[in-house]
Design an enzyme around this catalytic site. Structure first.
Site, PDB file in Angstrom:
ATOM      1  N   GLU A  53       0.822  -1.203   0.000  1.00 54.65           N
ATOM      2  CA  GLU A  53       0.000   0.000   0.000  1.00 54.65           C
ATOM      3  C   GLU A  53       0.862   1.262   0.000  1.00 54.65           C
ATOM      4  O   GLU A  53       0.628   2.209  -0.769  1.00 54.65           O
ATOM      5  CB  GLU A  53      -0.921   0.021   1.231  1.00 54.65           C
ATOM      6  N   ALA A 158       9.558 -36.838  -8.331  1.00 58.80           N
ATOM      7  CA  ALA A 158       9.715 -37.049  -9.773  1.00 58.80           C
ATOM      8  C   ALA A 158       9.758 -38.542 -10.021  1.00 58.80           C
ATOM      9  O   ALA A 158      10.478 -39.283  -9.328  1.00 58.80           O
ATOM     10  CB  ALA A 158      10.995 -36.388 -10.276  1.00 58.80           C
ATOM     11  N   SER A 172      19.177 -42.432  -9.849  1.00 56.67           N
ATOM     12  CA  SER A 172      17.915 -41.713 -10.046  1.00 56.67           C
ATOM     13  C   SER A 172      18.065 -40.468 -10.916  1.00 56.67           C
ATOM     14  O   SER A 172      17.078 -39.779 -11.171  1.00 56.67           O
ATOM     15  CB  SER A 172      17.332 -41.296  -8.689  1.00 56.67           C
ATOM     16  N   TRP A 174      18.984 -38.724 -14.562  1.00 61.16           N
ATOM     17  CA  TRP A 174      17.849 -37.840 -14.277  1.00 61.16           C
ATOM     18  C   TRP A 174      16.602 -38.487 -14.824  1.00 61.16           C
ATOM     19  O   TRP A 174      16.603 -38.966 -15.965  1.00 61.16           O
ATOM     20  CB  TRP A 174      18.040 -36.468 -14.929  1.00 61.16           C
ATOM     21  N   ARG A 188      11.726 -24.283  -5.534  1.00 64.12           N
ATOM     22  CA  ARG A 188      12.660 -24.018  -4.431  1.00 64.12           C
ATOM     23  C   ARG A 188      12.755 -22.527  -4.145  1.00 64.12           C
ATOM     24  O   ARG A 188      12.760 -22.112  -2.979  1.00 64.12           O
ATOM     25  CB  ARG A 188      14.049 -24.545  -4.777  1.00 64.12           C
ATOM     26  N   ASP A 204      22.515 -39.317  -2.984  1.00 60.68           N
ATOM     27  CA  ASP A 204      22.546 -38.435  -4.154  1.00 60.68           C
ATOM     28  C   ASP A 204      23.444 -37.207  -3.987  1.00 60.68           C
ATOM     29  O   ASP A 204      23.751 -36.543  -4.978  1.00 60.68           O
ATOM     30  CB  ASP A 204      21.130 -37.946  -4.480  1.00 60.68           C
ATOM     31  N   LEU A 208      20.643 -28.787  -3.236  1.00 62.72           N
ATOM     32  CA  LEU A 208      19.366 -28.186  -2.827  1.00 62.72           C
ATOM     33  C   LEU A 208      19.365 -26.663  -2.932  1.00 62.72           C
ATOM     34  O   LEU A 208      18.639 -25.991  -2.205  1.00 62.72           O
ATOM     35  CB  LEU A 208      18.985 -28.616  -1.399  1.00 62.72           C
ATOM     36  N   ARG A 211      19.479 -22.819  -8.807  1.00 64.19           N
ATOM     37  CA  ARG A 211      20.505 -22.521  -9.803  1.00 64.19           C
ATOM     38  C   ARG A 211      19.928 -22.268 -11.197  1.00 64.19           C
ATOM     39  O   ARG A 211      20.530 -21.550 -11.978  1.00 64.19           O
ATOM     40  CB  ARG A 211      21.500 -23.684  -9.895  1.00 64.19           C
TER      41      ARG A 211
END
Length: 335
Positions: A53, A158, A172, A174, A188, A204, A208, A211
């Site tokens: 505002e 995924a 895993s 991709w 993210r 893995d 995290l 990017r």
């Protein structure tokens, strides 16, 4: 309500969406000020900066226009208390605004109708509820946090079309393509914290971080358990204990949206406890074709059809060759 109210509120909502991820733990709010001489848009700045505002009022003043008798559209109830910044209600009244159109009242105990009441007491016309459904959806993490003290939990997974997240040998990367991975990075960027289990870190070694999309914000990284000393996830917050207690703690430090990225055991535990507010699943056009690859959830599920979980699909989007499916509990109430 006037004929212009829905379109002006839509502009305010678009302004709020543009600052999503920058304002937490404050809500991401948009405002549109309509005067006799023009239209001015504002949005909430990072903590310590102007609210939407006041931003719109300042833009009007910078243009040399008068705010007297103007109409202000805002996606959330203006505050009436002193926080990091002075009350927005005081600025609105001082500017001579004649009418304020608000999408939602603010459940924060410091606001909670006080802003609307103060405006009306000052002789300002108030219209509440224009664009309420869209605003409630947009502000769902903030609204839940203010009502419960806990973050809005988004579970991201995924998988192949036969529901597998990793090969039998544990690999895993991709499963999905570049467009889906870029979308995950945007998710993210919109979250205050990202959480994984220590097993996923060991398997893995994920960073995290955001990017793949431009951002001014990197989420807090949270590990359930102990991460190896040299894991890429560091610096990270390492937590143990029951999930509800962890959510209480994260809410207490200002986490409004928590993105849970796995693995399968952590996903199962959040699902089984009924702690997920929104599921975001990415499906690749691929099949493992057997029962030995890793499933979406690692743990016992429903024993009968009557016990199965059933939600509602919010959206389905194609991202390159992959599909993004959003769903939420069927009884979810966001406003």
């Amino acid at each position: 309500m006037t004929a212009d109210d829905p379109s002006m509120m839509a502009r305010a909502l678009a302004g709020a969406a543009a600052v999503r991820g920058r304002t937490s733990p404050n809500p991401w709010v948009g405002a549109v000020l309509v005067t006799a001489g023009g239209t001015y848009e504002g949005a909430t700045a990072p903590p310590g900066g102007a609210h939407a505002e006041v931003d719109a009022l300042a833009r009007c003043e910078a243009a040399g226009d008068s705010t007297e008798g103007a109409t202000l559209y805002v996606t959330l109830e203006p505050c009436a208390h002193q926080g990091r910044t002075p009350p927005c209600v005081d600025a609105i009244v001082a500017a001579g605004i004649a009418r304020v159109v608000v999408a939602l009242s603010d459940p924060d105990p410091l606001v909670s109708g006080r802003g609307l009441a103060a405006l009306r007491a000052a002789g300002v016309e108030v219209c509440l509820g224009v664009g309420a459904d869209a605003a409630a959806s947009q502000l769902a993490p903030y609204l839940k946090h203010r009502r419960t003290g806990r973050p809005w939990v988004v579970l991201k997974l995924a998988a192949t079309l036969d529901g597998r997240i990793a090969a039998p040998d544990g690999t895993s990367q991709w499963i999905t393509g570049d467009d889906a991975r870029r979308d995950v990075h945007a998710l993210r960027a919109a979250s205050d914290a990202v959480l994984v289990g220590a097993g996923t870190v060991r398997a893995d070694d994920p960073a995290l971080t955001v990017r793949e999309v431009p951002t001014e914000h990197q989420p807090l990284r949270v590990v359930l358990g102990k991460a190896p000393a040299h894991a890429r996830v560091h610096p990270a917050l390492e937590l143990d204990g029951d999930l509800e207690g962890i959510l209480e703690y994260l809410g207490g430090i200002g986490v409004l949206q928590l993105l849970v990225e796995g693995g399968a055991r952590v996903a199962h535990d959040f699902f089984e406890a009924g702690l997920v507010d929104r599921y975001v699943l990415y499906f690749a056009p691929a099949l493992f074709g057997g029962d030995d690859a890793r499933p979406l959830f690692d743990g016992k599920g429903a024993r009968t059809m009557a016990e199965r979980w059933r939600g509602k699909i919010v959206s389905v989007t194609q991202l390159g060759e992959d599909l993004r499916v959003e769903l939420e509990p069927a009884d979810e109430v966001v406003c």
